[in-house]
Write an enzyme that holds these catalytic residues in place. Structure first.
Site, PDB file in Angstrom:
ATOM      1  N   TYR A 159       0.858  -1.188   0.000  1.00 27.71           N
ATOM      2  CA  TYR A 159       0.000   0.000   0.000  1.00 27.71           C
ATOM      3  C   TYR A 159       0.886   1.226   0.000  1.00 27.71           C
ATOM      4  O   TYR A 159       1.841   1.315   0.781  1.00 27.71           O
ATOM      5  CB  TYR A 159      -0.893  -0.006   1.247  1.00 27.71           C
ATOM      6  CG  TYR A 159      -1.778   1.217   1.370  1.00 27.71           C
ATOM      7  CD1 TYR A 159      -2.816   1.438   0.462  1.00 27.71           C
ATOM      8  CD2 TYR A 159      -1.592   2.140   2.391  1.00 27.71           C
ATOM      9  CE1 TYR A 159      -3.636   2.553   0.576  1.00 27.71           C
ATOM     10  CE2 TYR A 159      -2.408   3.252   2.514  1.00 27.71           C
ATOM     11  CZ  TYR A 159      -3.432   3.456   1.603  1.00 27.71           C
ATOM     12  OH  TYR A 159      -4.243   4.566   1.723  1.00 27.71           O
ATOM     13  N   ASP A 254       9.397   2.934  -0.325  1.00 25.22           N
ATOM     14  CA  ASP A 254       8.370   3.580   0.490  1.00 25.22           C
ATOM     15  C   ASP A 254       8.606   3.199   1.954  1.00 25.22           C
ATOM     16  O   ASP A 254       8.328   2.084   2.376  1.00 25.22           O
ATOM     17  CB  ASP A 254       6.990   3.135   0.005  1.00 25.22           C
ATOM     18  CG  ASP A 254       5.854   3.814   0.766  1.00 25.22           C
ATOM     19  OD1 ASP A 254       6.132   4.509   1.771  1.00 25.22           O
ATOM     20  OD2 ASP A 254       4.694   3.633   0.356  1.00 25.22           O
ATOM     21  N   LYS A 286       4.206   9.104   8.724  1.00 26.68           N
ATOM     22  CA  LYS A 286       3.945   8.505  10.027  1.00 26.68           C
ATOM     23  C   LYS A 286       4.910   9.015  11.120  1.00 26.68           C
ATOM     24  O   LYS A 286       4.714  10.126  11.604  1.00 26.68           O
ATOM     25  CB  LYS A 286       3.911   6.983   9.893  1.00 26.68           C
ATOM     26  CG  LYS A 286       2.749   6.567   8.948  1.00 26.68           C
ATOM     27  CD  LYS A 286       2.324   5.128   9.026  1.00 26.68           C
ATOM     28  CE  LYS A 286       1.007   4.917   8.299  1.00 26.68           C
ATOM     29  NZ  LYS A 286       1.080   4.390   6.947  1.00 26.68           N
TER      30      LYS A 286
END
Ligand SMILES: *Cc1c(COP(=O)(O)O)cnc(C)c1O
Length: 454
Positions: A159, A254, A286
């Site tokens: 994702y 990522d 994050k």
């Protein structure tokens, strides 16, 4: 699987009553689709009423009904120091007292960029954005602008935020030209995305043999955590670097989830440096926002120089580098000391060992996988190396396990396909509460297996 000891416990008690959360959900449902602002929060995968949280301190969250939970979601990663960490709170309060947003450059942005560049060796420059989705979207545009090519390779089960061209996840797991996973994504957009099975270098080589001249970049989760935790097999990341280099494509790592969590330098810090060379671009989010909207993409200076205002690839943001968000991120990173990572490791060791023990004693098929202190459990036999494996698990057993934990005051990710996140604030008392909840939850999982087998 029938008549094992411990399989008879009733799950009639769940979904547990949560009247205040339910009342808030009813209000939310009237004004927000599904009552939530991000789908996984809706508890669709486990059933029951999502808990509306009122406050968080250290390792704990408190919901609208006044119940306290040990938090093993940690806002899906950012709260690595725990909730309302005093130093971060002070940095945020100080920054906010000086104004909320200037629409000009400001020092915190520079300091946060310096902190990132200092930690992740291959990252020479970064651009700050406000979400991980923006980071990957911008990295993809930059890779396309730099290479003059348009096709992107991604891996099933990875994702990268809700970017149109990255929502093609092609559930079949077979190397395939993707169909969009979401309505509203044009076929033409998905056609520019090749989805491959994770950990499969032969599939990658085949895709490059066929369309290598069209491929701008391969994007991968540095160590996937969005299909549960599925680390790269030894040599896989090296292979990605080798193949992309051979064909003039960029490699985008990522690290939105793993960055500054798996180690001070993220997954790269655990697995790198690579003999074949470093990824060209990285994305972060994050942890680096400390719970506020801050994210980044960065990497090779010559690639980053393609960005406006230096180069022709446009990218911008009204709130990019927001002074309050960058203060939170900077304070968070500055407090991510070696002791913090040691604590995360210790807690992960303790919890994974106990989880394995209890599930084993209850006779529940399971495999626990880890990337640094991130881990997840799959209710199946045998290692999970790709998305097809991840989907081949007993999801109802997870739901039963989840609700048992929730009713005992432990807030897990409400999906079998998510990593569990720890914080350095998870002290022995919080860990003990989780340990105490595991035996009953393991029994519930066993009972769920037994019901299916019956
Ligand atoms: C969370 C996540 C994103 C998206 O970040 P948002 O801030 O939710 O947009 C992208 N990539 C990975 C690996 C993630 O875990």
């Amino acid at each position: 699987m029938t008549d094992r000891p411990g399989t008879t416990a009733s799950i009639a008690a769940y979904p547990m009553e949560a009247p205040a959360s339910q009342a808030l959900l009813d209000r939310a449902l009237a004004v927000t689709p599904g009552g939530v602002n991000s789908p996984v929060r809706a508890f669709r995968a486990v059933g029951g009423t999502p808990r509306f949280m009122v406050s968080g301190h250290g390792p704990y969250l408190r919901d609208a009904d006044g119940r306290e939970y040990v938090d093993l979601v940690c806002s899906w990663g950012p709260m690595i120091l725990g909730h309302a960490h005093p130093a971060v709170l002070e940095a945020v309060t100080t920054a906010a007292g000086r104004g909320f947003s200037f629409g000009t450059p400001s020092e915190n942005e520079v300091a946060l960029a310096e902190e990132i560049v200092a930690r992740v060796e291959p990252v020479e420059q970064v651009r700050l954005v406000s979400s991980g989705t923006e980071a990957t979207m911008s990295a993809i545009r930059l890779a396309r602008g730099f290479t003059g090519r348009s096709v992107i390779v991604k891996f099933a089960g990875c994702y990268h935020g809700h970017v149109d061209s990255l929502l093609a996840a092609a559930g079949s797991g077979v190397a395939t030209f993707a169909l969009p996973d979401s309505a509203g994504v044009p076929k033409e957009m998905a056609a520019e995305t090749i989805v491959l099975p994770y950990n499969d270098l032969a599939a990658l080589e085949a895709a490059f043999a066929e369309r290598g001249q069209e491929i701008a970049a391969v994007i991968t989760e540095a160590s996937p955590g969005n299909m549960g935790v599925v680390p790269p097999a030894p040599g896989f990341t090296e292979g990605l670097r080798r193949v992309t280099t051979e064909h003039g494509a960029l490699l985008v790592s990522d690290e939105v989830m793993t960055g500054f969590r798996c180690s001070a330098a993220g997954w790269y810090g655990l697995e790198g440096p690579y003999a074949a060379g470093a990824p060209d671009l990285f994305t972060f989010g994050k942890v680096m926002g400390g719970g506020f909207p801050a994210a980044a993409f960065g990497g090779r200076a010559d690639v980053m120089a393609m960005l406006a205002p230096l180069g022709p690839v446009y990218q911008a943001g009204t709130l990019s580098g927001n002074p309050v968000a960058t203060a939170a991120g900077l304070a968070t990173l500055q407090h991510c000391t070696p002791e913090v990572y040691d604590r995360l490791t210790t807690v992960a060791d303790t919890l994974t060992a106990a989880l394995g023990d209890e599930l084993g004693k209850a006779g529940v098929p399971h495999v626990i996988q880890r990337a640094g202190s991130m881990f997840s459990v799959f209710f199946r036999e045998g290692a999970v190396v790709n998305y097809d494996d991840a989907k081949d698990q007993h999801v109802p057993a997870f739901a039963a396990f989840f609700h048992s934990m929730l009713s005992q005051g432990v807030h897990l990710p409400p999906s079998a396909f998510e990593a569990w996140f720890l914080s350095a604030a998870h002290d022995d008392a919080a860990v003990d509460r989780v340990l105490a909840a595991l035996p009953a939850a393991a029994s519930e999982a066993a009972a769920a297996f037994a019901r299916i087998d019956a």
